[in-house]
Enzyme design. Structure first.
Site, short mmCIF file in Angstrom:
data_model
loop_
_atom_site.label_atom_id
_atom_site.label_comp_id
_atom_site.label_asym_id
_atom_site.label_seq_id
_atom_site.Cartn_x
_atom_site.Cartn_y
_atom_site.Cartn_z
N HIS A 199 3.74 9.96 3.16
CA HIS A 199 4.45 9.95 1.91
C HIS A 199 4.81 11.31 1.11
O HIS A 199 3.75 11.94 1.10
CB HIS A 199 4.42 8.77 0.98
CG HIS A 199 5.27 8.50 0.05
ND1 HIS A 199 5.39 9.04 -1.18
CD2 HIS A 199 6.13 7.41 -0.13
CE1 HIS A 199 6.40 8.65 -2.04
NE2 HIS A 199 6.87 7.57 -1.50
N ASP A 242 -4.66 7.38 1.08
CA ASP A 242 -3.60 6.97 0.49
C ASP A 242 -3.49 5.47 0.55
O ASP A 242 -3.00 5.21 1.82
CB ASP A 242 -2.35 7.84 0.65
CG ASP A 242 -1.05 7.22 -0.17
OD1 ASP A 242 -1.01 6.27 -0.37
OD2 ASP A 242 -0.12 7.83 0.08
N CYS A 280 10.90 8.67 1.57
CA CYS A 280 9.89 9.76 1.34
C CYS A 280 9.05 10.08 2.00
O CYS A 280 8.06 10.39 2.01
CB CYS A 280 8.97 9.05 -0.23
SG CYS A 280 10.28 8.80 -1.54
N LYS A 307 2.82 -2.24 -5.92
CA LYS A 307 3.08 -2.71 -4.59
C LYS A 307 2.17 -3.93 -4.42
O LYS A 307 2.16 -4.25 -3.17
CB LYS A 307 2.87 -1.64 -3.46
CG LYS A 307 3.68 -0.56 -3.84
CD LYS A 307 3.69 0.82 -2.90
CE LYS A 307 4.23 2.11 -3.13
NZ LYS A 307 5.58 1.83 -3.12
N1 PLP Z 1 1.99 6.73 -0.83
C1 PLP Z 1 2.61 5.79 0.05
C2 PLP Z 1 2.08 5.57 1.50
C3 PLP Z 1 3.72 5.08 -0.53
O1 PLP Z 1 4.14 4.06 0.30
C4 PLP Z 1 4.07 5.32 -1.79
C5 PLP Z 1 5.26 4.70 -2.46
O2 PLP Z 1 6.19 4.10 -1.91
C6 PLP Z 1 3.57 6.48 -2.65
C7 PLP Z 1 2.50 6.85 -1.96
C8 PLP Z 1 3.86 6.52 -4.02
O3 PLP Z 1 3.75 5.53 -4.84
P1 PLP Z 1 4.23 5.35 -6.46
O4 PLP Z 1 5.60 5.90 -6.51
O5 PLP Z 1 3.77 3.98 -6.91
O6 PLP Z 1 3.23 6.61 -7.05
#
Ligand code: PLP
Length: 406
Positions: free
Chosen positions: A123, A200, A364, A226
């Site tokens: 991401h 992550d 993203c 989430k």
């Molecule tokens: N990493 C992963 C794998 C994600 O799916 C997401 C959000 O979709 C994020 C990081 C970023 O999360 P946040 O926007 O809650 O900080």
């Protein structure tokens, strides 16, 4: 407890809504999950009866709020089986947690000529902070390739490890494909070179049991929203041995021990990394979401979601012209697909008109889109309140999309 999805759905007020005069079908859980009434009520109760600033007050409400917040930290420690509450840092989400590590670990341990490893399936939140650090410090960003089925190329990962590598930051589960990475193997291989690993876990904690001590990861990051908790709260788990040596990320109140104009000494862990008034209601909401997940059972959640995933995969593969992106196993309940001759945005818009919330676009993860030779997907990310009937409606609706657009 026996798993009854109809009873579980009663716990989520939002699912009772009609959207565009249709029953809401919510398949955008990877972006954010819905919240059970128990979590919403707990936060309302907090504001109705307990609201106060924490840690500094001698008065009753401040003590109640502080106790609730610190009990939540303890619950989160147990949820991921961390060794100590000193290792649980509250952040506003996964993104902030990764930025914290990039900034603080980067300042303390990364220098010119070093290397950081990420992967092609990250991401943007697990790409850009490292890229910025690399630019600032003249450090190389190494990217692990992925295979055509979406699995991480573990041999390539191992070949990138060397004495200059200072950190590997890899996603536990892909937010686009749902592919679960071989994180134990990744960590073991990195540790053979004394390289710390950040995982992550944004897409993992809602779906699978996480045990950071068993994984032996150095950092683990995730977002509350989430996993059925409110927005604005996330967690950085870090091994005490790293956090102790890392400088503060932000400075101000709460994170200090003593301040004079000549010198400031910092608070102990975990408070050293929590400058300013914390998100008390959200932290308490996250603890309540964990209680809710426990009440269903994390293993029951994983098992039911797997049934849904298998069913959805089979049904979707029956659609002519539909291709699933990321077919490797094991997978969590996230399915991305493309439809031949149809733009993902057009498909998503029509599905929305039919009451179905899916996410479309690059999620993203632009480098992953490039690797897969596509410019976006339609993503159905499932939760334990989804049903096979909803998947049947999705499949019928995709047929409708095709008949309208082809
Ligand atoms: N990493 C992963 C794998 C994600 O799916 C997401 C959000 O979709 C994020 C990081 C970023 O999360 P946040 O926007 O809650 O900080």
């Amino acid at each position: 407890m026996s798993f009854d999805v109809n009873i579980i759905r009663e716990d989520f007020p939002i699912l009772k809504q009609k959207i565009r005069k249709k029953d809401l079908i919510y398949f955008d859980n990877g972006a954010t999950s819905q919240k059970p009434k128990m979590v919403i009520d707990r936060m309302n109760d907090y504001y109705n009866t307990e609201n106060s600033n924490v840690h500094r007050g001698v008065h009753y409400l401040s003590q109640i709020a502080t106790d609730a917040m610190e009990a939540a930290r303890d619950k989160i420690k147990d949820f991921i089986n961390a060794g100590s509450i000193k290792e649980i840092i509250f952040t506003k989400g996964t993104t902030e947690a990764i930025n914290l590590v990039a900034s603080s670990f980067g300042r303390a341990f990364i220098d010119k000529g070093d290397e950081i490893i990420i992967s092609e399936m990250e991401h943007h939140a697990n790409i850009v902070p490292w890229q910025m650090l690399c630019q600032e410090k003249d450090v190389k960003l190494k990217v692990v390739r992925i295979n055509d089925d979406g699995s991480l190329n573990i041999e390539h990962f191992k070949s990138l490890l060397n004495k200059n590598t200072k950190l590997a930051a890899i996603t536990h589960i892909s937010n686009v494909m749902g592919v679960i990475n071989p994180v134990e193997e990744i960590i073991e291989a990195a540790h053979n070179f004394d390289i710390p690993v950040l995982l992550d876990g944004a897409q993992a904690v809602p779906h699978v049991e996480v045990d950071v001590q068993k994984l032996n990861c150095d950092f683990y990051v995730f977002s509350g929203h989430k996993m059925y908790a409110p927005t604005g709260i996330g967690v950085l788990y870090g091994k005490e041995k790293w956090l102790t040596k890392m400088p503060p990320y932000q400075t101000g109140g709460e994170m200090i021990k003593d301040v004079s104009f000549e010198e400031t000494t910092f608070n102990e862990l975990p408070f050293k990394f929590e400058a300013g008034t914390p998100m008390v209601a959200e932290i308490i909401g996250l603890a309540s979401a964990i209680d809710y997940m426990y009440s269903i059972g994390i293993n029951n959640i994983s098992k039911y979601e797997h049934e849904l995933l298998d069913y959805a995969t089979e049904q979707l593969l029956g659609i002519d012209g539909l291709k699933i992106i990321g077919t490797a196993s094991p997978k969590a309940a996230v399915i991305s697909f493309v439809l031949e001759g149809i733009h993902h945005y057009d498909a998503g818009s029509i599905l929305d008109q039919l009451g179905i919330a899916v996410r479309t676009g690059n999620h993203c993860a632009q480098p992953l889109m490039k690797r897969m030779g596509i410019n976006g997907t339609i993503r159905a990310s499932l939760a334990f309140y989804n049903t096979k009937e909803e998947i049947d409606i999705l499949v019928k609706s995709i047929d409708r999309v095709k008949s309208m657009l082809l």
